[in-house]
Design an enzyme around this catalytic site. Structure first.
Site, PDB file in Angstrom:
ATOM      1  N   GLY A 263      -6.820 -49.994  -3.197  1.00  0.00           N
ATOM      2  CA  GLY A 263      -7.192 -48.583  -3.274  1.00  0.00           C
ATOM      3  C   GLY A 263      -8.403 -48.179  -2.471  1.00  0.00           C
ATOM      4  O   GLY A 263      -8.742 -46.988  -2.429  1.00  0.00           O
ATOM      5  N   GLU A 297      -6.262 -56.447  -3.874  1.00  0.00           N
ATOM      6  CA  GLU A 297      -5.007 -56.095  -3.183  1.00  0.00           C
ATOM      7  C   GLU A 297      -5.188 -54.899  -2.258  1.00  0.00           C
ATOM      8  O   GLU A 297      -4.595 -53.849  -2.474  1.00  0.00           O
ATOM      9  CB  GLU A 297      -3.939 -55.695  -4.215  1.00  0.00           C
ATOM     10  CG  GLU A 297      -3.630 -56.681  -5.286  1.00  0.00           C
ATOM     11  CD  GLU A 297      -2.850 -56.039  -6.448  1.00  0.00           C
ATOM     12  OE1 GLU A 297      -2.813 -54.798  -6.562  1.00  0.00           O
ATOM     13  OE2 GLU A 297      -2.286 -56.800  -7.228  1.00  0.00           O
ATOM     14  N   GLY A 299      -4.617 -52.492   0.867  1.00  0.00           N
ATOM     15  CA  GLY A 299      -3.576 -52.229   1.858  1.00  0.00           C
ATOM     16  C   GLY A 299      -4.138 -51.322   2.937  1.00  0.00           C
ATOM     17  O   GLY A 299      -4.402 -51.722   4.073  1.00  0.00           O
ATOM     18  N   ARG A 300      -4.361 -50.064   2.562  1.00  0.00           N
ATOM     19  CA  ARG A 300      -4.833 -49.040   3.493  1.00  0.00           C
ATOM     20  C   ARG A 300      -6.110 -49.445   4.229  1.00  0.00           C
ATOM     21  O   ARG A 300      -6.233 -49.234   5.438  1.00  0.00           O
ATOM     22  CB  ARG A 300      -5.109 -47.753   2.707  1.00  0.00           C
ATOM     23  CG  ARG A 300      -5.523 -46.573   3.568  1.00  0.00           C
ATOM     24  CD  ARG A 300      -6.048 -45.421   2.694  1.00  0.00           C
ATOM     25  NE  ARG A 300      -5.174 -45.146   1.575  1.00  0.00           N
ATOM     26  CZ  ARG A 300      -4.120 -44.309   1.620  1.00  0.00           C
ATOM     27  NH1 ARG A 300      -3.873 -43.660   2.718  1.00  0.00           N
ATOM     28  NH2 ARG A 300      -3.365 -44.134   0.558  1.00  0.00           N
ATOM     29  N   ARG A 336       2.789 -38.679   6.037  1.00  0.00           N
ATOM     30  CA  ARG A 336       1.636 -38.427   5.165  1.00  0.00           C
ATOM     31  C   ARG A 336       1.170 -36.973   5.130  1.00  0.00           C
ATOM     32  O   ARG A 336       0.876 -36.461   4.049  1.00  0.00           O
ATOM     33  CB  ARG A 336       0.463 -39.353   5.526  1.00  0.00           C
ATOM     34  CG  ARG A 336       0.787 -40.838   5.312  1.00  0.00           C
ATOM     35  CD  ARG A 336      -0.432 -41.732   5.455  1.00  0.00           C
ATOM     36  NE  ARG A 336      -1.359 -41.505   4.376  1.00  0.00           N
ATOM     37  CZ  ARG A 336      -2.475 -40.790   4.465  1.00  0.00           C
ATOM     38  NH1 ARG A 336      -2.837 -40.260   5.619  1.00  0.00           N
ATOM     39  NH2 ARG A 336      -3.223 -40.604   3.418  1.00  0.00           N
ATOM     40  N   TYR A 340       1.339 -35.752   1.422  1.00  0.00           N
ATOM     41  CA  TYR A 340       0.048 -35.747   0.712  1.00  0.00           C
ATOM     42  C   TYR A 340      -0.922 -34.701   1.253  1.00  0.00           C
ATOM     43  O   TYR A 340      -2.108 -34.757   0.923  1.00  0.00           O
ATOM     44  CB  TYR A 340      -0.667 -37.095   0.885  1.00  0.00           C
ATOM     45  CG  TYR A 340       0.109 -38.344   0.587  1.00  0.00           C
ATOM     46  CD1 TYR A 340       0.656 -38.564  -0.671  1.00  0.00           C
ATOM     47  CD2 TYR A 340       0.245 -39.339   1.551  1.00  0.00           C
ATOM     48  CE1 TYR A 340       1.332 -39.755  -0.946  1.00  0.00           C
ATOM     49  CE2 TYR A 340       0.903 -40.524   1.277  1.00  0.00           C
ATOM     50  CZ  TYR A 340       1.458 -40.720   0.038  1.00  0.00           C
ATOM     51  OH  TYR A 340       2.100 -41.888  -0.229  1.00  0.00           O
ATOM     52  N   CYS A 368      13.443 -29.727  11.490  1.00  0.00           N
ATOM     53  CA  CYS A 368      13.733 -28.407  10.925  1.00  0.00           C
ATOM     54  C   CYS A 368      13.266 -28.304   9.484  1.00  0.00           C
ATOM     55  O   CYS A 368      14.077 -28.245   8.549  1.00  0.00           O
ATOM     56  CB  CYS A 368      15.221 -28.121  11.069  1.00  0.00           C
ATOM     57  SG  CYS A 368      15.674 -28.091  12.800  1.00  0.00           S
ATOM     58  N   GLU A 369      11.966 -28.322   9.302  1.00  0.00           N
ATOM     59  CA  GLU A 369      11.309 -28.172   8.005  1.00  0.00           C
ATOM     60  C   GLU A 369       9.955 -27.537   8.280  1.00  0.00           C
ATOM     61  O   GLU A 369       9.231 -28.001   9.173  1.00  0.00           O
ATOM     62  CB  GLU A 369      11.021 -29.552   7.372  1.00  0.00           C
ATOM     63  CG  GLU A 369      12.217 -30.387   7.018  1.00  0.00           C
ATOM     64  CD  GLU A 369      12.852 -29.986   5.691  1.00  0.00           C
ATOM     65  OE1 GLU A 369      12.208 -29.252   4.907  1.00  0.00           O
ATOM     66  OE2 GLU A 369      13.995 -30.407   5.476  1.00  0.00           O
ATOM     67  N   TYR A 397       0.804 -46.836   5.673  1.00  0.00           N
ATOM     68  CA  TYR A 397       1.675 -45.779   5.152  1.00  0.00           C
ATOM     69  C   TYR A 397       2.138 -44.854   6.281  1.00  0.00           C
ATOM     70  O   TYR A 397       2.252 -43.642   6.105  1.00  0.00           O
ATOM     71  CB  TYR A 397       0.960 -45.013   4.009  1.00  0.00           C
ATOM     72  CG  TYR A 397       0.460 -45.974   2.946  1.00  0.00           C
ATOM     73  CD1 TYR A 397       1.369 -46.668   2.143  1.00  0.00           C
ATOM     74  CD2 TYR A 397      -0.896 -46.246   2.784  1.00  0.00           C
ATOM     75  CE1 TYR A 397       0.937 -47.589   1.208  1.00  0.00           C
ATOM     76  CE2 TYR A 397      -1.342 -47.167   1.853  1.00  0.00           C
ATOM     77  CZ  TYR A 397      -0.421 -47.836   1.069  1.00  0.00           C
ATOM     78  OH  TYR A 397      -0.846 -48.761   0.144  1.00  0.00           O
TER      79      TYR A 397
HETATM   80  C1  LIG Z   1      -0.195 -49.678  -3.285  1.00  0.00           C
HETATM   81  C2  LIG Z   1      -0.835 -50.741  -4.080  1.00  0.00           C
HETATM   82  C3  LIG Z   1      -1.977 -51.400  -3.586  1.00  0.00           C
HETATM   83  C4  LIG Z   1      -2.634 -51.040  -2.294  1.00  0.00           C
HETATM   84  O1  LIG Z   1      -3.217 -49.781  -2.302  1.00  0.00           O
HETATM   85  P1  LIG Z   1      -4.140 -49.356  -1.068  1.00  0.00           P
HETATM   86  O2  LIG Z   1      -4.636 -48.026  -1.451  1.00  0.00           O
HETATM   87  O3  LIG Z   1      -3.300 -49.336   0.138  1.00  0.00           O
HETATM   88  O4  LIG Z   1      -5.237 -50.368  -0.991  1.00  0.00           O
HETATM   89  C5  LIG Z   1      -2.496 -52.432  -4.328  1.00  0.00           C
HETATM   90  N1  LIG Z   1      -1.942 -52.786  -5.509  1.00  0.00           N
HETATM   91  C6  LIG Z   1      -0.858 -52.180  -6.022  1.00  0.00           C
HETATM   92  C7  LIG Z   1      -0.311 -52.628  -7.309  1.00  0.00           C
HETATM   93  C8  LIG Z   1      -0.279 -51.136  -5.325  1.00  0.00           C
HETATM   94  O5  LIG Z   1       0.801 -50.517  -5.826  1.00  0.00           O
END
Ligand SMILES: *Cc1c(COP(=O)(O)O)cnc(C)c1O
Length: 443
Positions: A263, A297, A299-300, A336, A340, A368-369, A397
């Site tokens: 996150g 964990e 990601g972003r 995105r 969002y 076309c949106e 993403y």
């Molecule tokens: C999507 C997700 C993440 C990664 O979130 P980021 O905002 O990309 O860091 C980590 N853990 C779980 C369980 C997720 O669903």
């Protein structure tokens, strides 16, 4: 030789200027001859060779961001890259080579992680709805941990594991009912969200899990949302979880592992991104001294700033009301903004365009949106047919959310590594879009 324009850091709309956006991205530079470069590669050269729209991702940025997270957290916190952010095998290989495992949310992602060579022991399976087939795959592969999100899932996983004669290492994903102060569509740790085990059920279910055959509960998991810029929600969530760990241990349960989720937010629009040092501090201040094996964990934070979407201008369109810049990229490529209301920096690739006077424009795609819009009232120079622009911070993403809506072929993907670059996914011929269509014989 760099040719940075030197206007104020924000334009009148409060948006970062082109110069500020480039300055905020170490991999980007504006060259007087070659225009916008990603690391040592001119983006115009990629566009000439591969066409547009094309995703371009920087290997160095992926490596550097993982290394800075690792340096802040120390060697003892395991990093499982949330591969839903960008699951390309090359991205996975780069991050795995830097020591990251994977957080997967489907059987497909698990198979992809294995195809990229990530060891099963470094894979964690998250997600609110795992099918029995996915559970069986995870157990057959012998992955490190399965994060369970409900009483019902505990029962199903116990049944699958028992039938296979396996023991599933599980953590219970708890919902700490904390507001992550982010977009409603990416908050996951509030009581009303579908994710995790309700706070008041957590202790009882942990005890219950310990009695079920085929399950070995080792700890807890928590993930409160995405694009989180403040440490306050993390501290609140981890402090609550620390209390639960103490309560469970007082009840005689072994709790050895805590998955702290992802996150961490990045700077799309000049925000101060979440700093690894501040995050490490939040972990230490709330969980230090509990003797837990910690993992995260992200990601972003790892992939987002590493990638961009390279697009060409089809044409400008001036109406009595608005100025539109119509790109050959659309919402089917980068969803995105439509999903969002996300803001992405848009930087002209040509050094002449980058320095030209600008005026507000709505940047849109050809789909076309009405929702197919990347920006409203963005200060941009006049962009002629074929002018290139880069939509920044699209490494997470981005390509993974693409579709073929409007029968648009998926965009090509390119990896830049220093002065080298390579196509890492070819633009598919348009007829691959109907390759799997079957017309019944009676038609
Ligand atoms: C999507 C997700 C993440 C990664 O979130 P980021 O905002 O990309 O860091 C980590 N853990 C779980 C369980 C997720 O669903």
């Amino acid at each position: 030789m760099a040719a940075h324009p030197h206007p104020a850091p924000t334009d009148p709309a409060g948006d970062p200027t082109t110069a500020a956006l480039i300055a905020a991205h170490p991999a980007l530079s504006m060259h007087a001859m070659d225009g916008l470069m990603l690391d040592e590669v001119p983006l115009a050269a990629i566009a000439r060779a591969v066409g547009t729209p094309t995703w371009v991702i920087s290997a160095a940025t992926l490596r550097d961001r993982l290394a800075s997270l690792r340096a802040a957290l120390g060697p003892d916190v395991a990093i499982h890259y949330a591969m839903k952010a960008n699951d390309h095998l090359a991205v996975l290989r780069i991050l795995a080579a830097g020591g990251a495992g994977a957080d997967v949310v489907s059987g497909g992602e698990l198979a992809r992680a294995r195809a990229a060579g990530i060891a099963p022991g470094n894979i964690v399976f998250s997600g609110v709805g795992k099918s029995r087939a996915e559970m069986a795959l995870a157990l057959a592969e012998g992955i490190g941990q399965i994060n369970v999100e409900s009483a019902e899932e505990l029962g199903r996983l116990s049944a699958v594991a028992s039938a296979m004669g396996r023991t599933a290492t599980v953590a219970l994903r708890v919902n700490p009912d904390v507001d992550a102060d982010t977009h409603a569509k990416i908050t996951t740790g509030k009581a009303e969200n579908k994710f995790g085990i309700a706070w008041e059920d957590a202790a009882r279910l942990y005890a219950h899990a310990a009695t079920l055959p085929g399950l070995a509960p080792v700890g807890l998991a928590v993930h409160i949302g995405s694009q989180i810029l403040s440490m306050a929600p993390y501290r609140a969530a981890y402090a609550r979880v620390a209390g639960l760990v103490r309560e469970l241990r007082a009840g005689g349960h072994a709790v050895t592992h805590l998955d702290c989720g992802g996150g961490l937010g990045i700077s799309y629009r000049g925000e101060t991104e979440a700093s690894p040092a501040a995050f490490a501090g939040a972990l230490r201040s709330t969980l230090g001294g509990l003797d837990l094996a910690l993992s995260i964990e992200p990601g972003r934070w790892l992939a987002g700033p590493a990638g961009l979407l390279l697009a060409s201008v089809i044409q400008e369109k001036q109406t009595a009301h608005r100025r539109f810049v119509i790109l050959d990229a659309a919402m089917n490529d980068l969803l995105r903004p439509a999903l969002y209301e996300a803001w992405h920096g848009i930087v002209p690739v040509s050094p002449i365009d980058a320095l030209a006077p600008s005026s507000p424009a709505d940047v849109v795609g050809p789909v076309c949106e009405s929702g197919d819009s990347f920006a409203l009232g963005r200060l941009l120079p006049r962009l002629g047919e074929g002018a290139l622009v880069a939509l920044l911070d699209a490494g997470a993403y981005g390509s993974v959310m693409s579709s073929s809506y409007n029968a648009r072929a998926f965009a090509a993907q390119v990896l830049v590594d220093g002065a080298k670059w390579a196509i890492i996914r070819a633009r598919p011929p348009v007829d691959t879009l109907w390759e799997q269509d079957i017309c019944p014989a009676w038609l």
